[in-house]
Design an enzyme around this catalytic site. Structure first.
Site, PDB file in Angstrom:
ATOM      1  N   ASP A 136      30.323  32.263  36.676  1.00 44.07           N
ATOM      2  CA  ASP A 136      31.082  31.096  37.106  1.00 44.07           C
ATOM      3  C   ASP A 136      31.193  30.003  36.043  1.00 44.07           C
ATOM      4  OD1 ASP A 136      32.649  29.614  38.816  1.00 44.07           O
ATOM      5  OD2 ASP A 136      30.947  28.633  39.752  1.00 44.07           O
ATOM      6  N   CYS A 180      50.006  42.531  39.954  1.00 46.88           N
ATOM      7  CA  CYS A 180      50.055  42.522  41.412  1.00 46.88           C
ATOM      8  C   CYS A 180      51.452  42.904  41.886  1.00 46.88           C
ATOM      9  CB  CYS A 180      49.625  41.169  41.945  1.00 46.88           C
ATOM     10  SG  CYS A 180      50.894  39.913  41.973  1.00 46.88           S
TER      11      CYS A 180
END
Ligand code: SF4
Ligand code: SF4
Length: 256
Positions: free
Chosen positions: A73, A126
């Site tokens: 992160d 995508c």
């Protein structure tokens, strides 16, 4: 990567040449709750960090002269893009990475290294169906696949302090008090996503918080009551504020 991010990476791992990316499926199913699906199990910073540190301990003896830096992160790397480049999944127009089995319900961890490794093929795109953009309640997703953090509920629900009026109105109408999930749940690539095989994310889950769960707690008491949970890093204040905004809106809607 910007010059600033390159210099951050260089500080962490001088002469870095490669990055390894790992996906950690976290979802346990679409139950109702006011916490985002990613925040219901154990905090992924701890879970992914432990797994990747274990990986480094195993490979380090084979490459004693090389450096391996675990990143979860808080990272200079463009994580979703990097994971896509190395073939771990496909990049969605909502900025998330999708793997074949678990959809976008995955965390990303990385290991930055000065070991030169051959690239692995990847980069499938995508469907560009636009369902995520249409579903987003705040118009945070741009046509070019960018996410505007000043509008994204995932960022706004985690922001500290008093929210500007437009942001407060968006949080008041949000489906969660922490995180969002709307664009993920709208995406056809997430239909039939397999649940996580990791019990850290599927057992001992907390789906929702109510005002009584937060009442009178200091930041430290809150983190002690809910150890290793992703929703605690800001303390209880943003959650209290978000709950209050949503309750006030509910009351106003019921008594216009
Ligand atoms: S909803 Fe459609 S456009 Fe958005 S990430 Fe999923 S497949 Fe891509
Ligand atoms: S997380 Fe929610 S607010 Fe953020 S882009 Fe997705 S749908 Fe929009």
């Amino acid at each position: 990567m910007s010059a600033q991010r390159r210099s951050w990476a260089e500080k962490l791992c001088p002469d870095a040449k490669s990055a390894l990316f790992a996906l950690f499926p976290y979802d346990a199913g679409p139950e109702t709750g006011n916490l985002s699906r990613y925040a219901r199990g154990a905090d992924y910073h701890a879970v992914a960090g432990r797994a990747l540190n274990c990986f480094v301990l195993q490979v380090q003896p084979y490459y004693p002269a090389n450096r391996f830096v675990v990143l979860t992160d808080d990272s200079p790397l463009p994580e979703a893009f990097g994971a896509c480049l190395c073939g771990a999944g496909r990049l969605g127009d909502n900025g998330l990475i999708f793997d074949g089995a678990h959809g976008s319900f995955v965390f990303i961890g990385a290991v930055l290294t000065d070991l030169a490794l051959p690239p692995t093929p990847g980069g499938r795109g995508c469907l560009h169906c636009g369902a995520c953009r249409r579903a987003c309640p705040t118009g945070a997703l741009g046509a070019d696949g960018t996410v505007d953090p000043s509008r994204c509920l995932s960022a706004l629900t985690q922001q500290g302090g008093e929210l500007p009026p437009a942001a407060a109105a968006a949080v008041a109408a949000a489906p969660r008090i922490w995180g969002c999930d709307v664009c993920s749940e709208a995406c056809p690539l997430n239909r039939g996503a397999a649940p996580s095989p990791n019990p850290a994310f599927t057992e001992n889950r907390i789906l929702s918080l109510a005002p009584g769960d937060l009442e009178g707690l200091t930041r430290r008491q809150f983190q002690e009551r809910y150890p290793e949970r992703a929703f605690t890093w800001r303390g209880p204040a943003p959650l209290r504020r978000n709950l209050a905004l949503q309750q006030e809106k509910e009351q106003n809607d019921a008594n216009p």
